[in-house]
Design a protein around this motif. Sequence first.
Motif, PDB file in Angstrom:
ATOM      1  N   GLN A 222       0.752  -1.222  -0.161  1.00 27.61           N
ATOM      2  CA  GLN A 222       0.029  -0.134  -0.111  1.00 27.61           C
ATOM      3  C   GLN A 222       0.738   1.128   0.047  1.00 27.61           C
ATOM      4  OE1 GLN A 222      -2.670  -1.169   3.474  1.00 27.61           O
ATOM      5  NE2 GLN A 222      -4.313  -0.869   1.829  1.00 27.61           N
ATOM      6  N   PHE A 223       2.018   1.305   0.416  1.00 24.99           N
ATOM      7  CA  PHE A 223       2.858   2.532   0.474  1.00 24.99           C
ATOM      8  C   PHE A 223       3.458   2.717  -1.043  1.00 24.99           C
ATOM      9  CE2 PHE A 223       7.183   4.288   0.571  1.00 24.99           C
ATOM     10  CZ  PHE A 223       6.891   5.540   1.381  1.00 24.99           C
ATOM     11  N   GLU A 247      -1.129   7.644   5.648  1.00 16.95           N
ATOM     12  CA  GLU A 247      -1.115   7.821   7.049  1.00 16.95           C
ATOM     13  C   GLU A 247      -2.247   7.339   7.906  1.00 16.95           C
ATOM     14  OE1 GLU A 247      -3.087  12.100   8.268  1.00 16.95           O
ATOM     15  OE2 GLU A 247      -1.344  12.360   6.999  1.00 16.95           O
ATOM     16  N   TYR A 248      -3.381   7.115   7.208  1.00 14.29           N
ATOM     17  CA  TYR A 248      -4.384   6.661   7.818  1.00 14.29           C
ATOM     18  C   TYR A 248      -4.687   5.055   7.682  1.00 14.29           C
ATOM     19  CZ  TYR A 248      -5.797   7.950   3.001  1.00 14.29           C
ATOM     20  OH  TYR A 248      -5.742   8.161   1.642  1.00 14.29           O
ATOM     21  N   LEU A 249      -3.770   4.700   6.829  1.00 12.58           N
ATOM     22  CA  LEU A 249      -3.733   2.834   6.679  1.00 12.58           C
ATOM     23  C   LEU A 249      -3.025   2.263   7.709  1.00 12.58           C
ATOM     24  CD1 LEU A 249      -3.146   2.833   2.772  1.00 12.58           C
ATOM     25  CD2 LEU A 249      -5.267   3.069   4.116  1.00 12.58           C
ATOM     26  N   GLU A 257      -1.996  -5.628   0.977  1.00  9.51           N
ATOM     27  CA  GLU A 257      -3.410  -5.791   1.231  1.00  9.51           C
ATOM     28  C   GLU A 257      -4.131  -6.167  -0.027  1.00  9.51           C
ATOM     29  OE1 GLU A 257      -5.770  -6.476   2.625  1.00  9.51           O
ATOM     30  OE2 GLU A 257      -5.007  -6.630   4.904  1.00  9.51           O
ATOM     31  N   LEU A 258      -5.223  -6.591  -0.198  1.00  8.18           N
ATOM     32  CA  LEU A 258      -6.293  -6.518  -1.087  1.00  8.18           C
ATOM     33  C   LEU A 258      -6.460  -5.473  -1.902  1.00  8.18           C
ATOM     34  CD1 LEU A 258      -8.824  -9.055   0.285  1.00  8.18           C
ATOM     35  CD2 LEU A 258      -7.107  -9.650  -1.615  1.00  8.18           C
ATOM     36  N   SER A 259      -6.357  -5.171  -3.299  1.00 10.53           N
ATOM     37  CA  SER A 259      -6.551  -3.967  -3.907  1.00 10.53           C
ATOM     38  C   SER A 259      -7.465  -4.006  -4.726  1.00 10.53           C
ATOM     39  CB  SER A 259      -5.189  -3.634  -4.542  1.00 10.53           C
ATOM     40  OG  SER A 259      -4.724  -4.806  -5.478  1.00 10.53           O
ATOM     41  N   ASN A 281     -10.179  -0.432  -1.097  1.00  8.19           N
ATOM     42  CA  ASN A 281      -9.046   0.671  -0.248  1.00  8.19           C
ATOM     43  C   ASN A 281      -9.110   0.138   1.172  1.00  8.19           C
ATOM     44  OD1 ASN A 281      -7.010   2.293   0.458  1.00  8.19           O
ATOM     45  ND2 ASN A 281      -8.395   4.234   0.339  1.00  8.19           N
ATOM     46  N   TYR A 282      -8.242  -0.656   1.661  1.00  6.83           N
ATOM     47  CA  TYR A 282      -8.290  -1.332   3.086  1.00  6.83           C
ATOM     48  C   TYR A 282      -7.534  -0.299   3.942  1.00  6.83           C
ATOM     49  CZ  TYR A 282     -10.077  -5.884   3.105  1.00  6.83           C
ATOM     50  OH  TYR A 282     -11.063  -7.276   3.030  1.00  6.83           O
ATOM     51  N   TRP A 283      -8.122  -0.309   5.117  1.00 11.27           N
ATOM     52  CA  TRP A 283      -7.251   0.701   6.060  1.00 11.27           C
ATOM     53  C   TRP A 283      -7.216  -0.265   7.289  1.00 11.27           C
ATOM     54  CZ3 TRP A 283      -8.870   2.026  11.042  1.00 11.27           C
ATOM     55  CH2 TRP A 283     -10.231   1.792  11.459  1.00 11.27           C
ATOM     56  N   ARG A 284      -7.891  -1.018   7.464  1.00 13.81           N
ATOM     57  CA  ARG A 284      -7.734  -2.209   8.600  1.00 13.81           C
ATOM     58  C   ARG A 284      -7.945  -3.430   8.003  1.00 13.81           C
ATOM     59  NH1 ARG A 284      -9.452  -6.922  11.151  1.00 13.81           N
ATOM     60  NH2 ARG A 284      -8.089  -6.852  13.125  1.00 13.81           N
TER      61      ARG A 284
END
Length: 660
Positions: A222-223, A247-249, A257-259, A281-284
Amino acid sequence: MKRLSLLVIASLVLLAPGIRAESETAVGISEDQDSFTLTNGMVAARVSKRTGDLTSLRYEDLEMLDGKSARGSAYWSHDVSRGRRSARVTIDPAANGGARGEVSIQGISGGGPMGSGPGGSVIADIEIRYALGRGDSGLYTYCVFSHPTNYPATSVGEARFCAKLNDNIFDWMTVDANRNMEMITAYDWNHGTQMNMKEARRMNSGIYRGQVEHKYDYSANQFDVRAWGWSSTARHVGIWFINPSVEYLSGGPTKMELSAHRDATFDTNALTAPAPPTLLNYWRGSHYGGSLCAIAETDAWTKVIGPFLIYCNSGQSHDVMWKDALARASSESNAWPYDWVSGVDYPHKNERGTVSGQINLNDPGAPETRLGRWLVGLSAPDYAAPRGNGGGFSGSGPRRVDWQNDAKHYEFWVRGDSDGSFSIPNVRPGSYTLHAIADGVLCEFTLTNIVVESGETLRLPALTWEPVRYGRQLWDIGIPNRSASEFFKGDEYYHWGWYVEYPKLFPDDVHYVIGRSDFRKDWFFEQVPHNEDPADTTGRGRGRSTTWTVAFDLPQAPHGKATLRLALCGVGARSIAVGVNDQSLGAVTGLVYNATINRDGVAGNWSERDLAFDAAKMKAGQNLMTLTIPAGSLTSGIAYDYLRLELDESAPPPDPAVNE
């Protein structure tokens, strides 16, 4: 169907090959009893007042979203439908000349559960917002979680924004340079043969007939991947998710993560079920080691997820649209934090701080090593999350949470410069721990008690990173980079079933000779149970225990304490038995499963496991060290990041009972 005028088409060509022109139409917001609609002459978006779902997104007069999904077309996994709701306009375009509009759908928990579906529920207030600006070829969305201290303890489960796309339009998916391809159809999926997991099927039709489709084959770092999406061969339009910041992921700069993938019904009898193109868009996320977001009853917690951009474009080719999306991602990143966000816990640029400094690497064991490709970041200090009662995971006793598995707080990471200098901008005020990780350097650098003040730049004093060494290095295998990508087939990890192929590639298992073998060709990227049934191509079978051998020469018989250092990035086995010269050295235990192998990954939650032993068990001349994983399912193996053997002849040998 209405199409672009000749004037507009001409302007597309003049701007850049195939990219749409900007519109100067003012933003407008209309509403009825059930929904808001935001428009700006380029896109039109309809938002449900009951759930906060995005129920329609039109671009170039085309409906971009799927209208057949049971849950909805596009949605946050935790919606507001179970709470006391309010729906309002938070930015009125009539008050700013049509420059921007924003709507909010908020649900007040009152101490009860909110949300449903795969993400489960959470005891927190939830606010979902959508914003549209003049000239924006896309829609921003963000979600705000708030937990006051009078609410019970809780946790956030699977949490993401998901968009199901129009299957009549989109046929091409782009995650990165390796996953930029025409995709299977819904028919192909529905008529496929299930493999060892419900998400994996061998295609019996279509362009990938004979291959296995697995949604985890499209997981992304994700980065690194900030713009990903789908485009249309026939319509020449694209839709993309763009993260201006991470910053929020959760999970920092190594999180996979899945995309994107084609959605899938898991009913093998549903031959006509919809399986629309999907963006996530996975954040957790719980995949590849997972992340935790456990909220105590005493926590006054809030977190703003986003805003991120749902971007629409058009172009002459898939690559043109992808490059345009990447360029837009760069401009969005430069604009972060957005000055138009207000009324939530979202500090603007002048309210954030910067942390800068320089790290000097001093590794006596490898004095020639320099910082090349490296990352530096700020995270919340490590903390203990409770198990049960809202902790989000089972077992007894608290679990230590660090930057790799934290989803509760924000993280701020950048790539450092080759001279060791760095600058981390746009940091929210607060107390942090500084971390640095680098390719070629085992372990990480940490510095605690970093306090960031609003609007200030914190210049740290010169820092020295002295990596941990337990003695003189005898040999190593691989590159410490928190990934198995440098090993054989590690650059092609994103295909289902390498554990089925392993015995064909290494029928006699791995025999690695220090000084002669090449880890890029002679060390497989995952050590898995050896499948002895060639008829089993489904991955459902079990394999025998697998022993890999490392041969190395020593000029003389050693004494003292030797330490085998194993950096692990994929864990499916319970233990690794280690031996040398037909003598047992014990076992590496306490391994924490991270599902990297069965989800076709190459970089899951990283850990180091060291095994110290009496160096006198080695001898002058050739030595043979063995690494054995137990028999089991074909995915119950280990993916190594790096291996190193060190020797300290001045130290007493350890008690052999320690490793038993």
